[in-house]
Design a protein around this motif. Structure first.
Motif, PDB file in Angstrom:
ATOM      1  N   TYR A  83       0.853  -1.196   0.000  1.00 49.04           N
ATOM      2  CA  TYR A  83       0.000   0.000   0.000  1.00 49.04           C
ATOM      3  C   TYR A  83       0.881   1.235   0.000  1.00 49.04           C
ATOM      4  N   ASP A 138      -9.091   5.688  -3.758  1.00 48.41           N
ATOM      5  CA  ASP A 138      -8.638   4.325  -3.493  1.00 48.41           C
ATOM      6  C   ASP A 138      -8.376   3.694  -4.863  1.00 48.41           C
ATOM      7  N   LYS A 182      -2.552  -1.187  -3.395  1.00 48.96           N
ATOM      8  CA  LYS A 182      -3.413  -0.016  -3.577  1.00 48.96           C
ATOM      9  C   LYS A 182      -2.625   1.260  -3.312  1.00 48.96           C
ATOM     10  N   SER A 222      -6.551   0.963  -7.576  1.00 47.60           N
ATOM     11  CA  SER A 222      -6.068  -0.412  -7.747  1.00 47.60           C
ATOM     12  C   SER A 222      -5.513  -0.612  -9.140  1.00 47.60           C
ATOM     13  N   LYS A 244      -1.740  -6.784  -6.135  1.00 44.58           N
ATOM     14  CA  LYS A 244      -3.004  -6.508  -5.444  1.00 44.58           C
ATOM     15  C   LYS A 244      -2.906  -5.257  -4.573  1.00 44.58           C
ATOM     16  N   TYR A 279      -4.382   4.043 -13.056  1.00 47.20           N
ATOM     17  CA  TYR A 279      -4.965   2.898 -12.355  1.00 47.20           C
ATOM     18  C   TYR A 279      -6.226   2.388 -13.043  1.00 47.20           C
TER      19      TYR A 279
END
Length: 183
Positions: A112, A180, A143, A182, A141, A161
């Motif tokens: 993260y 947020d 963020k 990903s 995976k 993203y």
């Protein structure tokens, strides 16, 4: 750090601090909500400031995780170095250099990246490098979680993203958007 000292740092910063007051605990909770602390081994924080997010991250991180906290303001950096936690590495350098600091701390990827950087106050080419480098170092995976006071950064984030979720909190001064992101 007192609010008076924080405000003094804002005026001395020459535009590198984008807030009028420290982030609220409400904003911190929303920023950290997407993190799976049980599986996070490496978390990076940009613009750690007074340590509002830093303290909350350390409270929730597992005992084997590492937190790399970037802060270019010398006064804030010095305050952050007073936090006694072996999982915390405080870095007085630009977030552009994330790859270097992951490498010297024996980390291949970040799970993260939590960012409080005031993109509106940073030159576009620097923001572009920070965003590109952050994307490159994120685990598959992972963020990238960013807060801003406007939606101006949304198009940049969407260009990098695959998925960008937007949240919002009124309970911050000023109210803030949380992105947020990903891969």
């Amino acid at each position: 750090m007192s609010k008076k000292k924080f405000i003094s740092e804002v005026f001395k910063s020459g535009g590198t601090i984008g807030a009028l007051s420290p982030s609220s605990s409400f904003l911190a909770e929303k920023m950290l909500k997407p993190i799976h602390f049980d599986t996070a081994n490496c978390i990076v924080e940009y613009g750690a400031g007074t340590g509002i997010f830093t303290h909350k991250l350390l409270e929730k991180m597992n005992s084997n995780a590492i937190l790399l906290a970037f802060e270019i303001n010398t006064s804030f950096y010095e305050e952050l170095t007073k936090i006694e936690d072996k999982r915390l590495v405080v870095i007085n350098d630009s977030a552009e250099k994330i790859e270097h600091y992951l490498d010297i701390n024996h980390q291949k990827k970040a799970d993260y990246v939590i960012s409080s950087l005031p993109f509106a106050m940073i030159p576009d080419q620097v923001v572009d490098v920070i965003l590109k480098n952050s994307f490159e170092v994120l685990s598959e995976k992972g963020k990238f979680i960013q807060f801003q006071y406007s939606l101006n950064a949304l198009s940049k984030l969407k260009s990098i993203y695959r998925k960008v979720n937007i949240n919002f909190t009124f309970l911050n001064l000023p109210p803030a958007f949380i992105f947020d992101c990903s891969k």
